[in-house]
Design a protein around this motif. Structure first.
Motif, PDB file in Angstrom:
ATOM      1  N   THR A 192       0.827  -1.213   0.000  1.00 60.19           N
ATOM      2  CA  THR A 192       0.000   0.000   0.000  1.00 60.19           C
ATOM      3  C   THR A 192       0.857   1.257   0.000  1.00 60.19           C
ATOM      4  O   THR A 192       2.025   1.247   0.390  1.00 60.19           O
ATOM      5  N   ILE A 193       0.216   2.336  -0.433  1.00 56.81           N
ATOM      6  CA  ILE A 193       0.792   3.672  -0.347  1.00 56.81           C
ATOM      7  C   ILE A 193      -0.348   4.617   0.020  1.00 56.81           C
ATOM      8  O   ILE A 193      -1.454   4.499  -0.513  1.00 56.81           O
ATOM      9  N   SER A 194      -0.101   5.523   0.940  1.00 56.11           N
ATOM     10  CA  SER A 194      -1.162   6.410   1.411  1.00 56.11           C
ATOM     11  C   SER A 194      -1.579   7.393   0.321  1.00 56.11           C
ATOM     12  O   SER A 194      -0.883   7.582  -0.683  1.00 56.11           O
ATOM     13  N   PHE A 195      -2.734   8.022   0.543  1.00 55.91           N
ATOM     14  CA  PHE A 195      -3.253   9.012  -0.412  1.00 55.91           C
ATOM     15  C   PHE A 195      -2.241  10.142  -0.599  1.00 55.91           C
ATOM     16  O   PHE A 195      -1.898  10.508  -1.725  1.00 55.91           O
ATOM     17  N   ILE A 196      -1.752  10.693   0.527  1.00 52.27           N
ATOM     18  CA  ILE A 196      -0.770  11.774   0.448  1.00 52.27           C
ATOM     19  C   ILE A 196       0.532  11.272  -0.147  1.00 52.27           C
ATOM     20  O   ILE A 196       1.164  11.953  -0.971  1.00 52.27           O
ATOM     21  N   GLY A 197       0.962  10.077   0.234  1.00 52.08           N
ATOM     22  CA  GLY A 197       2.195   9.518  -0.311  1.00 52.08           C
ATOM     23  C   GLY A 197       2.121   9.314  -1.810  1.00 52.08           C
ATOM     24  O   GLY A 197       3.093   9.563  -2.531  1.00 52.08           O
ATOM     25  N   CYS A 198       0.952   8.886  -2.275  1.00 55.46           N
ATOM     26  CA  CYS A 198       0.762   8.646  -3.705  1.00 55.46           C
ATOM     27  C   CYS A 198       0.908   9.933  -4.503  1.00 55.46           C
ATOM     28  O   CYS A 198       1.638   9.981  -5.510  1.00 55.46           O
ATOM     29  N   PHE A 199       0.244  10.987  -4.050  1.00 56.46           N
ATOM     30  CA  PHE A 199       0.269  12.227  -4.821  1.00 56.46           C
ATOM     31  C   PHE A 199       1.561  13.013  -4.606  1.00 56.46           C
ATOM     32  O   PHE A 199       1.962  13.795  -5.472  1.00 56.46           O
ATOM     33  N   THR A 200       2.227  12.801  -3.484  1.00 56.71           N
ATOM     34  CA  THR A 200       3.567  13.365  -3.315  1.00 56.71           C
ATOM     35  C   THR A 200       4.532  12.709  -4.296  1.00 56.71           C
ATOM     36  O   THR A 200       5.354  13.373  -4.933  1.00 56.71           O
ATOM     37  N   GLN A 201       4.415  11.395  -4.419  1.00 56.16           N
ATOM     38  CA  GLN A 201       5.239  10.665  -5.377  1.00 56.16           C
ATOM     39  C   GLN A 201       4.956  11.121  -6.810  1.00 56.16           C
ATOM     40  O   GLN A 201       5.874  11.329  -7.608  1.00 56.16           O
ATOM     41  N   LEU A 202       3.678  11.310  -7.125  1.00 57.77           N
ATOM     42  CA  LEU A 202       3.282  11.773  -8.457  1.00 57.77           C
ATOM     43  C   LEU A 202       3.888  13.146  -8.749  1.00 57.77           C
ATOM     44  O   LEU A 202       4.403  13.392  -9.853  1.00 57.77           O
ATOM     45  N   TYR A 203       3.829  14.045  -7.778  1.00 57.96           N
ATOM     46  CA  TYR A 203       4.351  15.405  -7.978  1.00 57.96           C
ATOM     47  C   TYR A 203       5.853  15.386  -8.261  1.00 57.96           C
ATOM     48  O   TYR A 203       6.326  15.996  -9.230  1.00 57.96           O
ATOM     49  N   PHE A 204       6.623  14.689  -7.420  1.00 57.39           N
ATOM     50  CA  PHE A 204       8.070  14.700  -7.595  1.00 57.39           C
ATOM     51  C   PHE A 204       8.496  13.923  -8.840  1.00 57.39           C
ATOM     52  O   PHE A 204       9.458  14.312  -9.525  1.00 57.39           O
ATOM     53  N   PHE A 205       7.795  12.844  -9.152  1.00 52.47           N
ATOM     54  CA  PHE A 205       8.127  12.084 -10.359  1.00 52.47           C
ATOM     55  C   PHE A 205       7.913  12.950 -11.602  1.00 52.47           C
ATOM     56  O   PHE A 205       8.752  12.995 -12.500  1.00 52.47           O
ATOM     57  N   THR A 206       6.781  13.668 -11.641  1.00 51.11           N
ATOM     58  CA  THR A 206       6.494  14.543 -12.779  1.00 51.11           C
ATOM     59  C   THR A 206       7.478  15.694 -12.852  1.00 51.11           C
ATOM     60  O   THR A 206       8.019  16.000 -13.925  1.00 51.11           O
ATOM     61  N   SER A 207       7.724  16.346 -11.726  1.00 54.06           N
ATOM     62  CA  SER A 207       8.626  17.503 -11.697  1.00 54.06           C
ATOM     63  C   SER A 207      10.031  17.126 -12.147  1.00 54.06           C
ATOM     64  O   SER A 207      10.636  17.797 -12.995  1.00 54.06           O
ATOM     65  N   LEU A 208      10.570  16.043 -11.585  1.00 49.18           N
ATOM     66  CA  LEU A 208      11.934  15.647 -11.913  1.00 49.18           C
ATOM     67  C   LEU A 208      12.046  15.153 -13.350  1.00 49.18           C
ATOM     68  O   LEU A 208      13.051  15.408 -14.028  1.00 49.18           O
ATOM     69  N   GLY A 209      11.001  14.448 -13.827  1.00 46.88           N
ATOM     70  CA  GLY A 209      11.023  13.977 -15.202  1.00 46.88           C
ATOM     71  C   GLY A 209      11.049  15.117 -16.194  1.00 46.88           C
ATOM     72  O   GLY A 209      11.824  15.119 -17.165  1.00 46.88           O
ATOM     73  N   ILE A 210      10.212  16.126 -15.964  1.00 47.06           N
ATOM     74  CA  ILE A 210      10.179  17.293 -16.861  1.00 47.06           C
ATOM     75  C   ILE A 210      11.483  18.080 -16.734  1.00 47.06           C
ATOM     76  O   ILE A 210      12.036  18.548 -17.739  1.00 47.06           O
ATOM     77  N   MET A 211      11.968  18.241 -15.509  1.00 46.63           N
ATOM     78  CA  MET A 211      13.197  19.000 -15.300  1.00 46.63           C
ATOM     79  C   MET A 211      14.368  18.338 -16.023  1.00 46.63           C
ATOM     80  O   MET A 211      15.243  19.035 -16.569  1.00 46.63           O
ATOM     81  N   LYS A 212      14.404  17.035 -16.041  1.00 48.83           N
ATOM     82  CA  LYS A 212      15.467  16.329 -16.746  1.00 48.83           C
ATOM     83  C   LYS A 212      15.459  16.668 -18.228  1.00 48.83           C
ATOM     84  O   LYS A 212      16.507  16.923 -18.833  1.00 48.83           O
ATOM     85  N   ASP A 213      14.267  16.711 -18.823  1.00 50.09           N
ATOM     86  CA  ASP A 213      14.161  17.053 -20.241  1.00 50.09           C
ATOM     87  C   ASP A 213      14.611  18.487 -20.501  1.00 50.09           C
ATOM     88  O   ASP A 213      15.263  18.769 -21.506  1.00 50.09           O
ATOM     89  N   PHE A 214      14.258  19.388 -19.599  1.00 49.18           N
ATOM     90  CA  PHE A 214      14.653  20.784 -19.781  1.00 49.18           C
ATOM     91  C   PHE A 214      16.156  20.971 -19.597  1.00 49.18           C
ATOM     92  O   PHE A 214      16.768  21.808 -20.272  1.00 49.18           O
ATOM     93  N   VAL A 215      16.766  20.218 -18.696  1.00 51.02           N
ATOM     94  CA  VAL A 215      18.219  20.291 -18.534  1.00 51.02           C
ATOM     95  C   VAL A 215      18.911  19.799 -19.810  1.00 51.02           C
ATOM     96  O   VAL A 215      19.902  20.390 -20.258  1.00 51.02           O
ATOM     97  N   LEU A 216      18.379  18.731 -20.395  1.00 46.78           N
ATOM     98  CA  LEU A 216      18.934  18.252 -21.668  1.00 46.78           C
ATOM     99  C   LEU A 216      18.799  19.311 -22.758  1.00 46.78           C
ATOM    100  O   LEU A 216      19.693  19.471 -23.596  1.00 46.78           O
TER     101      LEU A 216
END
Length: 332
Positions: free
Chosen positions: A108-132
């Motif tokens: 399991t993953i909590s509601f807050i944990g799930c959306f915290t994970q979603l936020y950082f995964f999205t942010s870091l993924g996009i940031m990686k593309d912009f750094v490239l």
């Protein structure tokens, strides 16, 4: 004062989301992960743990060598250090939870944990593309405008570019996360993935997701995929035009050789993303989604340091020097 209102609004909405989760009895999400037989769990755990440790050590070495070697204090290596830092953070968002869930019965993953994970995964993924993308701009300026390169890519400019990109990306990712968190979810909260993927959350929702799909998916295509890719493609077209116009082609070819590692990293980063965006958002691609996500989150992050170090003589010399200094200090 007007510039602080949007940020304040997002903070209020995020606080409301946390309060809603705490008082609404929102059930935890279940991450189904990989449908491996019980006897294969140890193999799966060892494989992912090994890949994760290699990622941490390899990218950590890149960051350390660039930090301590005075010859590597250039914009190209500055951005490479940022890329390595992202390559450490991106798998850290998902892989530790995956390793825990391999032997966990509830997964399991909590509601807050799930959306915290979603936020950082999205942010870091996009940031990686912009750094490239910024690294492509850096190569273009170094090859096409060598006399003005130091001024155009000063440390202040580099930091400002990164800070500006991070602010925009953070706001976009927070918007996506809040819009998704406001959906109503069915009692069966099983996510056919090893982390909280936004498409899987859409499929899991009991409410109408048309508004989310009209906002989030086009925004993802425009911001996450096409904007950095168009920037990278444009820069390399301009680089090729510059080299073609050079009176001495050998110098241009040698200058372009500094771009090969970056092009290879761009390729291995964008191929998994291209698959994700061209396929329809249905639940018929469970196994493929997991494989592609592994390639993007940890496969690319593990390979990038080796791609940049194998063909980079400056970095290999700096690494050799650091190792020799380490041996000498131990023998004293």
């Amino acid at each position: 004062m007007s510039n602080s209102k949007p940020l304040f609004s997002f903070k209020v909405q995020f606080a409301e989301m946390i309060e809603m989760a705490n008082h609404s009895g929102m059930p935890d999400f279940i991450l189904l992960g990989f449908s491996e037989p019980p006897e294969h769990r140890i193999i799966l755990f060892v494989c992912f743990l090994t890949m994760y440790l290699i990622t941490l050590v390899a990218n950590g070495t890149i960051i350390f060598i660039i930090q301590v070697d005075a010859r590597l204090q250039t914009p190209m290596y500055f951005f490479l250090r940022i890329l390595s830092f992202i390559d450490i953070c991106l798998p850290t968002v998902t892989i530790p939870k995956l390793l825990v869930n391999v032997f966990s019965k509830r997964k399991t993953i909590s509601f807050i944990g799930c959306f915290t994970q979603l936020y950082f995964f999205t942010s870091l993924g996009i940031m990686k593309d912009f750094v490239l993308a910024i690294m492509a701009v850096d190569r273009y300026l170094a090859i096409s405008m060598p006399l003005h390169y130091a001024m155009l890519m000063s440390k202040r400019v580099c930091v400002s570019l990164l800070a500006g990109c991070w602010v925009i990306i953070s706001m976009a990712s927070l918007t996506n996360t809040l819009l998704t968190a406001r959906l109503s979810f069915c009692r069966i909260t099983r996510i056919d993935h090893y982390f909280c993927d936004i498409i899987k959350l859409f499929l899991l929702s009991c409410s109408d997701t048309s508004l989310n799909e009209q906002i989030i998916l086009p925004m993802g295509l425009a911001v996450y995929f096409f904007t950095p890719l168009i920037c990278i493609t444009t820069c390399y077209i301009l680089i090729l035009i510059t080299i073609w116009r050079m009176p001495l082609r050998e110098g241009g070819v040698k200058a372009f050789s500094t771009c090969t590692s970056h092009l290879l990293v761009v390729t291995i980063t964008y191929v998994p993303m291209l698959y994700t965006f061209i396929r329809p958002p249905t639940s018929d691609y469970v196994a493929e989604d997991r494989i592609v996500s592994v390639l993007f989150t940890i496969g690319c992050s593990m390979l990038n340091p080796f791609v940049y170090s194998i063909r980079n003589n400056e970095f290999k010399m700096a690494l050799t020097k650091a190792l020799n200094n380490r041996v000498v200090s131990r023998n004293k």
